[in-house]
Design an enzyme around this catalytic site. Structure first.
Site, PDB file in Angstrom:
ATOM      1  N   GLY A   1     -15.622  -5.510  -9.718  1.00  0.00           N
ATOM      2  CA  GLY A   1     -14.395  -4.756  -9.902  1.00  0.00           C
ATOM      3  C   GLY A   1     -14.572  -3.402 -10.545  1.00  0.00           C
ATOM      4  O   GLY A   1     -13.591  -2.776 -10.964  1.00  0.00           O
TER       5      GLY A   1
ATOM      6  N   GLY B   1      -7.327  -6.982  -0.291  1.00  0.00           N
ATOM      7  CA  GLY B   1      -6.599  -6.760  -1.537  1.00  0.00           C
ATOM      8  C   GLY B   1      -7.352  -5.883  -2.517  1.00  0.00           C
ATOM      9  O   GLY B   1      -8.491  -5.470  -2.286  1.00  0.00           O
TER      10      GLY B   1
ATOM     11  N   ARG C   1       0.092  -0.031   2.759  1.00  0.00           N
ATOM     12  CA  ARG C   1      -0.879   0.242   3.815  1.00  0.00           C
ATOM     13  C   ARG C   1      -0.475  -0.472   5.105  1.00  0.00           C
ATOM     14  O   ARG C   1       0.333  -1.415   5.084  1.00  0.00           O
ATOM     15  CB  ARG C   1      -2.270  -0.249   3.373  1.00  0.00           C
ATOM     16  CG  ARG C   1      -2.685   0.212   1.975  1.00  0.00           C
ATOM     17  CD  ARG C   1      -3.797  -0.671   1.412  1.00  0.00           C
ATOM     18  NE  ARG C   1      -4.090  -0.375   0.015  1.00  0.00           N
ATOM     19  CZ  ARG C   1      -5.130   0.349  -0.406  1.00  0.00           C
ATOM     20  NH1 ARG C   1      -5.968   0.855   0.461  1.00  0.00           N
ATOM     21  NH2 ARG C   1      -5.326   0.553  -1.691  1.00  0.00           N
TER      22      ARG C   1
ATOM     23  N   ASP D   1      -6.748  -0.975   6.211  1.00  0.00           N
ATOM     24  CA  ASP D   1      -6.464  -1.100   4.778  1.00  0.00           C
ATOM     25  C   ASP D   1      -6.591   0.243   4.066  1.00  0.00           C
ATOM     26  O   ASP D   1      -6.202   0.362   2.895  1.00  0.00           O
ATOM     27  CB  ASP D   1      -7.384  -2.138   4.133  1.00  0.00           C
ATOM     28  CG  ASP D   1      -8.853  -1.875   4.406  1.00  0.00           C
ATOM     29  OD1 ASP D   1      -9.248  -2.009   5.581  1.00  0.00           O
ATOM     30  OD2 ASP D   1      -9.592  -1.535   3.472  1.00  0.00           O
TER      31      ASP D   1
ATOM     32  N   GLY E   1      -9.544  -5.309  -4.985  1.00  0.00           N
ATOM     33  CA  GLY E   1     -10.646  -6.009  -5.626  1.00  0.00           C
ATOM     34  C   GLY E   1     -11.173  -5.320  -6.862  1.00  0.00           C
ATOM     35  O   GLY E   1     -11.931  -5.918  -7.639  1.00  0.00           O
TER      36      GLY E   1
END
Length: 468
Positions: free
Chosen positions: A116, A80, A173, A243, A82
């Site tokens: 992040g 995901g 994706r 991804d 991040g």
């Protein structure tokens, strides 16, 4: 800037609402004026830095997207966004929707303990590489802005922080499909596939299983087009995980990417690709492998019986190698301006590539020289004997065909590194304006072209790194 919400209705926990973390002193470092015009983004200059740092969250419900991924062949079910926040979608001047996303905008529910954030160097690399790829005519995400955060990012060593504003025709994706398939969410898979079809392949108008088989077929062909384009200009992505594979067929994530100088199928620059999984010449195999992972994720949409579903999709997956070989041969024919088809063309190309490796010839500059030799320029000495057979295969159209296929300039690794170093030291680069001008028309003769055609040192120790 009118935003359209996207993805929140696909499935629970697929798009989690989460706001960017504000930063101390945002400063606009790069602004893509032509892209802003294309999307009618008319934010006042004094508000651009705070807006694209995530400091102006009013009326924007940002989300972080969930996805899985095979990373270097190993499956991670929950990755995901991040360090990214999707603000929504905006329309371009052709009324096409594009996702707008902040990258490096703070921790999200998918951060797995990370901060992040994004360092300045990777942010600048993403901007200049995506613009260069766009200039080369290769499908890619684009960058609207880079904003300095005024805060340090604690890597080794600590570096100045930055946030990239990225535009993509979508952020769907292969890993997005894996994420829902892993959860057994067939309804979510169907919604995601229908969204991807509506967004990227609206010509698919069938229903039932045929609809999703046609979708798989379209994704495979878009991936083929992309990989052929990469190989035509010598681009090495460096981290072709599922991804990082968009079903739209656009290039995304410019972390450990680099350009090939001296021709070698085994060229690897990524510091984390120890086994050469994503080497230049292995990119077609990986693209095929990634498409097979997409097919696995679609099984539930094809047939309740897994074996029957696999049987239906196998011919679609199996066509990859045949289609690739056809397009690959066509690519070399274009790069060499070969007229028509000849059974000896494969041997002609093979002999040329052996000469490339034997004499350690620069990929871009040598094809540029071959192109211009048709206009009377001198051939590289190592190729004069080979060229006797090649020139017999050329005609009056060959120069224009070759000129369209062979760039005069690429984003050379040493140039990119010089620009990054200047930004890290001074917060700006005196090279950047000329670089972007040349890379906006890399097939033409432009002012300052020669400066960016220098091959630089072919340092086998040169490495690129992920921006995380």
């Amino acid at each position: 800037m009118k935003l359209v919400p996207r993805y929140t209705d696909i499935a629970d926990n697929f798009a989690i609402e989460d706001q960017p973390s504000s930063v101390a002193t945002p400063q606009l470092l790069l602004w893509n004026a032509s892209l802003a015009k294309q999307f009618n983004i008319d934010i006042e200059p004094q508000l651009r830095a705070s807006t694209f740092a995530g400091n102006e969250p009013q009326q924007i419900k940002a989300v972080a997207l969930g996805y899985s991924g095979h990373q270097f062949g190993h499956f991670s079910p929950r990755l995901g966004d991040g360090r990214a926040h999707l603000l929504g979608a905006i329309s371009d001047d052709k009324n096409q929707l594009w996702d707008i996303q902040l990258k490096g905008s703070g921790a999200t529910p998918y951060s797995r303990g990370g901060d992040g954030r994004c360092a300045l160097g990777p942010a600048i690399r993403e901007y200049i590489m995506s613009e260069a790829m766009h200039g080369l005519g290769i499908k890619t995400t684009r960058c609207l802005a880079v904003v300095g955060t005024g805060e340090a990012v604690y890597r080794n060593p600590p570096q100045p922080g930055a946030i990239v504003t990225r535009l993509a025709s979508s952020h769907i994706r292969v890993g997005s499909f894996q994420y829902l398939a892993t959860q057994g969410d067939t309804e979510g898979l169907k919604k995601l596939a229908d969204t991807a079809i509506e967004r990227h392949y609206p010509e698919i108008n069938t229903t039932g299983p045929e609809r999703y088989i046609a979708f798989l077929d379209a994704v495979i062909k878009s991936q083929l087009d992309l990989i052929i384009s990469w190989m035509r200009v010598g681009f090495i992505h460096g981290v072709m995980n599922t991804d990082n594979t968009l079903v739209s067929g656009e290039t995304i994530d410019y972390g450990p990417c680099a350009m090939m100088n001296v021709f070698d199928f085994d060229t690897v620059f990524s510091s984390i690709d120890k086994q050469g999984r994503y080497a230049f010449g292995n990119q077609p195999n990986i693209a095929s492998w990634n498409c097979a992972r997409l097919a696995e994720s679609l099984i539930a949409l094809i047939n309740d019986d897994d074996e029957q579903a696999v049987n239906l999709m196998t011919p679609i997956i199996s066509q990859f190698s045949t289609l690739f070989n056809e397009q690959y041969n066509q690519m070399w024919a274009q790069k060499l301006g070969l007229a028509g088809q000849n059974e000896d063309d494969v041997e002609l190309v093979s002999k040329l590539l052996l000469l490339f490796q034997e004499h350690k010839l620069d990929y871009t500059n040598t094809f540029d020289a071959l192109t211009e030799s048709l206009n009377g320029d001198e051939l590289p000495e190592e190729l004069t004997q080979w060229a006797n057979a090649w020139q017999k295969r050329c005609d009056e159209n060959s120069y224009n065909v070759m000129r369209a296929a062979n760039p005069r300039a690429i984003p050379r690794n040493h140039i990119v590194e010089e620009i990054l170093a200047q930004y890290n030291q001074h917060g700006e680069s005196e090279l950047l304006s000329d670089f972007l001008t040349v890379m906006s028309n890399p097939y033409d003769k432009t002012p300052n072209l020669t400066r960016f055609q220098e091959a630089g040192l072919n340092d086998p120790r040169y490495q690129t790194f992920c921006g995380t």
